[in-house]
Design a protein around this motif. Sequence first.
Motif, short mmCIF file in Angstrom:
data_model
loop_
_atom_site.label_atom_id
_atom_site.label_comp_id
_atom_site.label_asym_id
_atom_site.label_seq_id
_atom_site.Cartn_x
_atom_site.Cartn_y
_atom_site.Cartn_z
N ALA A 1 0.92 -1.23 -0.02
CA ALA A 1 -0.04 0.04 0.05
C ALA A 1 0.78 1.17 0.05
O ALA A 1 1.78 1.18 0.59
N GLU A 2 0.49 2.39 -0.59
CA GLU A 2 0.97 3.46 -0.35
C GLU A 2 0.80 4.24 0.60
O GLU A 2 0.23 4.02 1.36
N ASP B 1 -8.04 5.47 -10.94
CA ASP B 1 -7.03 5.56 -10.08
C ASP B 1 -5.70 4.62 -10.47
O ASP B 1 -4.75 4.51 -9.89
N PHE B 2 -5.93 3.68 -11.31
CA PHE B 2 -5.16 2.74 -12.32
C PHE B 2 -4.54 3.42 -13.33
O PHE B 2 -5.17 4.76 -13.93
N GLU C 1 4.54 1.30 -9.23
CA GLU C 1 3.58 0.38 -10.33
C GLU C 1 4.25 -0.87 -10.67
O GLU C 1 3.97 -2.13 -10.77
N GLU D 1 -0.31 -3.05 -10.03
CA GLU D 1 -1.48 -1.94 -10.39
C GLU D 1 -2.07 -1.44 -8.81
O GLU D 1 -2.01 -2.40 -8.19
N ARG D 2 -2.76 -0.43 -8.95
CA ARG D 2 -3.46 -0.23 -7.72
C ARG D 2 -4.79 -0.79 -7.71
O ARG D 2 -5.59 -0.81 -8.57
N THR E 1 -9.02 1.06 -3.71
CA THR E 1 -8.94 2.53 -3.20
C THR E 1 -9.78 2.56 -2.09
O THR E 1 -10.81 2.20 -1.72
N ASN F 1 -10.26 -1.36 -8.01
CA ASN F 1 -10.04 -0.63 -9.38
C ASN F 1 -9.79 -1.64 -10.60
O ASN F 1 -9.95 -1.57 -11.58
N LYS G 1 -5.98 5.71 0.64
CA LYS G 1 -5.28 4.77 0.67
C LYS G 1 -5.06 3.97 -0.74
O LYS G 1 -6.18 3.41 -0.90
N TRP G 2 -3.91 3.78 -1.49
CA TRP G 2 -4.17 2.99 -2.71
C TRP G 2 -3.25 1.71 -2.19
O TRP G 2 -2.32 1.63 -2.04
N HIS H 1 -1.97 -1.77 -3.75
CA HIS H 1 -1.31 -2.54 -4.78
C HIS H 1 -1.53 -4.01 -4.86
O HIS H 1 -1.84 -4.65 -3.78
#
Length: 516
Positions: free
Chosen positions: A396-397, A415-416, A427, A432-433, A436, A471, A499-500, A502
Amino acid sequence: MLLSSFLITSLLQNALSEVFTATEDIKDILHTEHHLVEILERYIIVEQQKIDLIQKYVNIHQKDYVEASKDSDSYAGNPLKAFVLIKRMITEWPILERLIKINTTEAFVKNISTTKENFKFPLEEDLEGTAIAITTIQQTYNLTTSSIANGKLGNTQYNLKLSAASCFDISRRNNRNKNLYYAFSWMKEAHKKIKTDENSSVGKSEILEYLAYFEYAQNNFKRAGKYLNELLKIDPSHPKAFDNKLLVKDRLEENDDSNNKLKPFKPNTNQLTEISNQVCRGELTNALKYSSKLKCYYANNNNPFLRIAPFRLEEIYDNPKLVVYHNVISNATTEVIKNLTKSKLERADTVDKSGEHKKVNYRISKSAWLTDKESEHVDKLSKRIHHMTGLSMESAENLQVVNYGIGGHYRAHFDFALAKDVRTPGEIKYGERLATVLFYLSDVKQGGYTAFPSINVLIKPKKGSALFWYNLNSNGESDFNTLHVACPVIVGSKWVANKWIHERGQEFLKPYNSKQ
């Protein structure tokens, strides 16, 4: 038609600034103005003391002079009165001279300059950004120029009406940004208001000059000529009006009513923007949002702790799956997160297809990033996201915190990353994300909803709640129905944190269905 032939006052220069992009900064410049006013108040007191002393001397002189003028011989021949007069001239007049020469202005000007250097202060570009933000709100929510100018935003009337000069300024700045539809509308409003605005800082001739220009640009040469005639009545020596009138006359002779086609201005827009605006206005709704398939329930995700304090979950849409978790972040945590980021906020940017970060006028906000190590509140929030979603936070970012500005918005986006986009290092490393999580850290008085234009879904920001969606669909491909918009804030301060999450680390938690 050569618009360059039509002479008009030179336009404003354009630049990109920061203050208007976050309401937190607007609060700062409110304090700046208050500090400047305090300096002015002290200046007034000092100057008033000088004026009072001078006035005292003037009053004494006038009283004596009125008495002396009745019989100047008697006054001049009275040794006591003569002594007082001469004493006043010898001893008091030099004091007055020195008092008048005292320059208190320089010190106060220095204080003002110091304030401007050390406090947050708006620039010319911020005024332009705010003017454009007003028309963004106007276009998105289909508000009339007249209603906004008279203090009505949406269904709420506020106790502030814009002057003719303010309407003129909004028009001119939209003209600079080639938004001619709204530039014309606001100039007409300025023309309407100038009739009753006796103390306006803008002249009627300036407004008429622009109106003639706008009518000319729309091939309405007769009306352009009408405004120029009105202008010449007010100012026969206007440096541009006579030449423009000759130009309009030539165009009228070239185009009679049968072949003169008007070209009315149209708003700068496109189909996606129009659909997004309709969703933001609540004009488009999707019946599935209210279908019997969707429900509200308490979710514990088979977590022993959550069986005692489960999440309150509301299903918003089924495909893509959109859910809102209610009351998942406390007021205390919300305030800590906002306070941690206030000094870090920077203009939010976007990454273009070449991978370059750019500031753009379709994303009006400021953002900052927080790591889990910066505060136990942030760390606990990451753990809470894991419990909410069942996903790993390994990839997670960091938590992105965003404060939206005047008319703050972010146009339709995913968001992707799209296939044409350059992949970021994150990425490439983490995939990929996948999902979200969007936390609402504040309520918003008007506007600021989250809209999904592909599925006609609109979600109101509610402090303490969190919106969650995937996403990518179940086979790992991009889900284009997750296209979403941050609708413009009309009134209020909008804070969010996202919070994104992955793909990496989710292989066994959310495996893809390769059969699809």
